[in-house]
Design a protein around this motif. Sequence first.
Motif, PDB file in Angstrom:
ATOM      1  N   THR A  51      60.886 -23.161  -2.636  1.00  0.00           N
ATOM      2  CA  THR A  51      60.564 -24.162  -3.647  1.00  0.00           C
ATOM      3  C   THR A  51      59.351 -24.954  -3.176  1.00  0.00           C
ATOM      4  O   THR A  51      59.316 -25.407  -2.036  1.00  0.00           O
ATOM      5  N   PHE A  52      58.385 -25.106  -4.068  1.00  0.00           N
ATOM      6  CA  PHE A  52      57.239 -25.964  -3.770  1.00  0.00           C
ATOM      7  C   PHE A  52      57.440 -27.321  -4.426  1.00  0.00           C
ATOM      8  O   PHE A  52      57.826 -27.410  -5.594  1.00  0.00           O
ATOM      9  N   LEU A  53      57.175 -28.358  -3.660  1.00  0.00           N
ATOM     10  CA  LEU A  53      57.176 -29.715  -4.172  1.00  0.00           C
ATOM     11  C   LEU A  53      55.720 -30.162  -4.251  1.00  0.00           C
ATOM     12  O   LEU A  53      55.055 -30.314  -3.233  1.00  0.00           O
ATOM     13  N   LEU A  54      55.239 -30.297  -5.459  1.00  0.00           N
ATOM     14  CA  LEU A  54      53.836 -30.629  -5.699  1.00  0.00           C
ATOM     15  C   LEU A  54      53.599 -32.104  -5.451  1.00  0.00           C
ATOM     16  O   LEU A  54      54.319 -32.966  -5.963  1.00  0.00           O
ATOM     17  N   CYS A  55      52.598 -32.392  -4.629  1.00  0.00           N
ATOM     18  CA  CYS A  55      52.178 -33.773  -4.402  1.00  0.00           C
ATOM     19  C   CYS A  55      50.664 -33.798  -4.270  1.00  0.00           C
ATOM     20  O   CYS A  55      50.050 -32.820  -3.847  1.00  0.00           O
ATOM     21  N   VAL A  56      50.095 -34.898  -4.675  1.00  0.00           N
ATOM     22  CA  VAL A  56      48.644 -35.037  -4.724  1.00  0.00           C
ATOM     23  C   VAL A  56      48.251 -36.416  -4.208  1.00  0.00           C
ATOM     24  O   VAL A  56      49.078 -37.326  -4.160  1.00  0.00           O
ATOM     25  N   ASP A  57      46.978 -36.555  -3.853  1.00  0.00           N
ATOM     26  CA  ASP A  57      46.503 -37.898  -3.531  1.00  0.00           C
ATOM     27  C   ASP A  57      46.309 -38.666  -4.841  1.00  0.00           C
ATOM     28  O   ASP A  57      46.431 -38.099  -5.931  1.00  0.00           O
ATOM     29  N   SER A  58      46.039 -39.941  -4.743  1.00  0.00           N
ATOM     30  CA  SER A  58      46.014 -40.800  -5.935  1.00  0.00           C
ATOM     31  C   SER A  58      44.959 -40.397  -6.966  1.00  0.00           C
ATOM     32  O   SER A  58      45.156 -40.608  -8.158  1.00  0.00           O
ATOM     33  N   LYS A  59      43.872 -39.797  -6.547  1.00  0.00           N
ATOM     34  CA  LYS A  59      42.818 -39.412  -7.482  1.00  0.00           C
ATOM     35  C   LYS A  59      43.120 -38.119  -8.233  1.00  0.00           C
ATOM     36  O   LYS A  59      42.431 -37.785  -9.192  1.00  0.00           O
ATOM     37  N   ARG A  60      44.128 -37.380  -7.806  1.00  0.00           N
ATOM     38  CA  ARG A  60      44.457 -36.110  -8.454  1.00  0.00           C
ATOM     39  C   ARG A  60      45.774 -36.175  -9.228  1.00  0.00           C
ATOM     40  O   ARG A  60      46.354 -35.156  -9.559  1.00  0.00           O
ATOM     41  N   LEU A  61      46.247 -37.362  -9.565  1.00  0.00           N
ATOM     42  CA  LEU A  61      47.493 -37.471 -10.335  1.00  0.00           C
ATOM     43  C   LEU A  61      47.394 -36.739 -11.672  1.00  0.00           C
ATOM     44  O   LEU A  61      48.367 -36.154 -12.142  1.00  0.00           O
ATOM     45  N   TRP A  62      46.226 -36.773 -12.283  1.00  0.00           N
ATOM     46  CA  TRP A  62      46.022 -36.076 -13.548  1.00  0.00           C
ATOM     47  C   TRP A  62      46.302 -34.581 -13.389  1.00  0.00           C
ATOM     48  O   TRP A  62      46.883 -33.959 -14.285  1.00  0.00           O
ATOM     49  N   LEU A  63      45.915 -33.998 -12.242  1.00  0.00           N
ATOM     50  CA  LEU A  63      46.114 -32.575 -12.014  1.00  0.00           C
ATOM     51  C   LEU A  63      47.594 -32.265 -11.806  1.00  0.00           C
ATOM     52  O   LEU A  63      48.101 -31.251 -12.287  1.00  0.00           O
ATOM     53  N   LYS A  64      48.280 -33.138 -11.103  1.00  0.00           N
ATOM     54  CA  LYS A  64      49.725 -32.962 -10.904  1.00  0.00           C
ATOM     55  C   LYS A  64      50.424 -32.909 -12.259  1.00  0.00           C
ATOM     56  O   LYS A  64      51.245 -32.025 -12.511  1.00  0.00           O
ATOM     57  N   ILE A 118      47.559 -31.285  -2.874  1.00  0.00           N
ATOM     58  CA  ILE A 118      46.173 -31.259  -3.339  1.00  0.00           C
ATOM     59  C   ILE A 118      45.580 -32.637  -3.098  1.00  0.00           C
ATOM     60  O   ILE A 118      46.062 -33.627  -3.658  1.00  0.00           O
ATOM     61  N   GLY A 119      44.562 -32.703  -2.234  1.00  0.00           N
ATOM     62  CA  GLY A 119      43.906 -33.980  -2.011  1.00  0.00           C
ATOM     63  C   GLY A 119      43.281 -34.096  -0.641  1.00  0.00           C
ATOM     64  O   GLY A 119      43.158 -33.121   0.087  1.00  0.00           O
ATOM     65  N   LYS A 120      42.920 -35.310  -0.307  1.00  0.00           N
ATOM     66  CA  LYS A 120      42.303 -35.584   0.994  1.00  0.00           C
ATOM     67  C   LYS A 120      43.361 -35.513   2.090  1.00  0.00           C
ATOM     68  O   LYS A 120      44.540 -35.756   1.852  1.00  0.00           O
ATOM     69  N   SER A 121      42.904 -35.218   3.291  1.00  0.00           N
ATOM     70  CA  SER A 121      43.835 -35.007   4.404  1.00  0.00           C
ATOM     71  C   SER A 121      44.234 -36.288   5.132  1.00  0.00           C
ATOM     72  O   SER A 121      45.019 -36.239   6.061  1.00  0.00           O
ATOM     73  N   ASP A 122      43.742 -37.425   4.685  1.00  0.00           N
ATOM     74  CA  ASP A 122      44.008 -38.675   5.399  1.00  0.00           C
ATOM     75  C   ASP A 122      45.108 -39.520   4.763  1.00  0.00           C
ATOM     76  O   ASP A 122      45.061 -40.739   4.782  1.00  0.00           O
ATOM     77  N   SER A 123      46.127 -38.869   4.222  1.00  0.00           N
ATOM     78  CA  SER A 123      47.226 -39.596   3.599  1.00  0.00           C
ATOM     79  C   SER A 123      48.559 -39.211   4.230  1.00  0.00           C
ATOM     80  O   SER A 123      48.663 -38.178   4.899  1.00  0.00           O
ATOM     81  N   THR A 149      39.761 -25.281   0.958  1.00  0.00           N
ATOM     82  CA  THR A 149      38.949 -26.481   1.119  1.00  0.00           C
ATOM     83  C   THR A 149      37.913 -26.611   0.004  1.00  0.00           C
ATOM     84  O   THR A 149      37.196 -25.663  -0.307  1.00  0.00           O
ATOM     85  N   LEU A 150      37.842 -27.798  -0.567  1.00  0.00           N
ATOM     86  CA  LEU A 150      36.832 -28.158  -1.556  1.00  0.00           C
ATOM     87  C   LEU A 150      36.211 -29.481  -1.135  1.00  0.00           C
ATOM     88  O   LEU A 150      36.768 -30.199  -0.299  1.00  0.00           O
ATOM     89  N   GLN A 151      35.097 -29.821  -1.758  1.00  0.00           N
ATOM     90  CA  GLN A 151      34.393 -31.056  -1.435  1.00  0.00           C
ATOM     91  C   GLN A 151      34.589 -32.080  -2.560  1.00  0.00           C
ATOM     92  O   GLN A 151      34.350 -31.770  -3.728  1.00  0.00           O
ATOM     93  N   SER A 152      34.998 -33.274  -2.201  1.00  0.00           N
ATOM     94  CA  SER A 152      35.274 -34.298  -3.216  1.00  0.00           C
ATOM     95  C   SER A 152      34.004 -34.798  -3.902  1.00  0.00           C
ATOM     96  O   SER A 152      34.085 -35.333  -5.007  1.00  0.00           O
ATOM     97  N   ASN A 153      32.848 -34.618  -3.285  1.00  0.00           N
ATOM     98  CA  ASN A 153      31.599 -35.071  -3.917  1.00  0.00           C
ATOM     99  C   ASN A 153      30.976 -34.005  -4.822  1.00  0.00           C
ATOM    100  O   ASN A 153      29.902 -34.210  -5.370  1.00  0.00           O
ATOM    101  N   PHE A 159      36.619 -29.206 -12.589  1.00  0.00           N
ATOM    102  CA  PHE A 159      36.562 -27.868 -13.177  1.00  0.00           C
ATOM    103  C   PHE A 159      37.071 -26.823 -12.177  1.00  0.00           C
ATOM    104  O   PHE A 159      37.852 -25.950 -12.521  1.00  0.00           O
ATOM    105  N   LYS A 160      36.649 -26.951 -10.927  1.00  0.00           N
ATOM    106  CA  LYS A 160      37.074 -25.991  -9.901  1.00  0.00           C
ATOM    107  C   LYS A 160      38.579 -26.083  -9.646  1.00  0.00           C
ATOM    108  O   LYS A 160      39.250 -25.064  -9.470  1.00  0.00           O
ATOM    109  N   LEU A 161      39.119 -27.292  -9.620  1.00  0.00           N
ATOM    110  CA  LEU A 161      40.561 -27.449  -9.429  1.00  0.00           C
ATOM    111  C   LEU A 161      41.332 -26.804 -10.576  1.00  0.00           C
ATOM    112  O   LEU A 161      42.331 -26.107 -10.347  1.00  0.00           O
ATOM    113  N   LEU A 162      40.862 -27.016 -11.790  1.00  0.00           N
ATOM    114  CA  LEU A 162      41.528 -26.404 -12.948  1.00  0.00           C
ATOM    115  C   LEU A 162      41.411 -24.883 -12.916  1.00  0.00           C
ATOM    116  O   LEU A 162      42.372 -24.168 -13.204  1.00  0.00           O
TER     117      LEU A 162
END
Length: 185
Positions: A51-64, A118-123, A149-153, A159-162
């Motif tokens: 089972t995968f439990l999906l979690c994201v950083d705060s900027k990717r809540l829309w993707l979750k 999905i998100g930054k590694s500092d959380s 790995t993707l770049q946040s900038n 588009f790439k995440l989708l």
Amino acid sequence: MIRNVNEWMMHALRKDVENINRMPLQWLELMRDTWTPLVTKAISFIINGGTFLLCVDSKRLWLKHYILNNLNNSEANRPFVPVYGLDSHLINLLEANQTDAVKDILDMSYQSYAMWYIGKSDSVLAEFSLELRESFLWVLDDSLEHSFTLQSNDCNLDFKLLQAYRIFEQTLFSGICGEFDIENV
């Protein structure tokens, strides 16, 4: 100076098309050597009862929300898969440094689980996800072993995440339906 909303809209639409056309559409194909083994491992994990439990950083809540609303959509006419959002109460416990309590709860709740992060590694969520060997990691700005790995900038990040999600979803259901042998990928 643009004088009315119709002219502004035309300008915005043309600029958006320019941005999309500048994005290399084969970006994921170029990352296939990294992407394919991670996707294969994730699909194998699910097929074998994980089972995968999906979690994201705060900027990717829309993707979750997008993933959770689309992956197990009853109108899609396909099998349901064990991918759920990590509960906010568990996230609060992790943020309160109660990692062992969260592990205990998850161990009691799931036979086999890992994070799809999905998100930054500092959380705190990233750190917890990294502790679980089977986690499916889409990390931003930090090249970690066994992660995508993707770049946040990147102006095309959303588009790439989708697109990465859509390709993962297609591959997941193709693997479940036996369209390819997961062991020989």
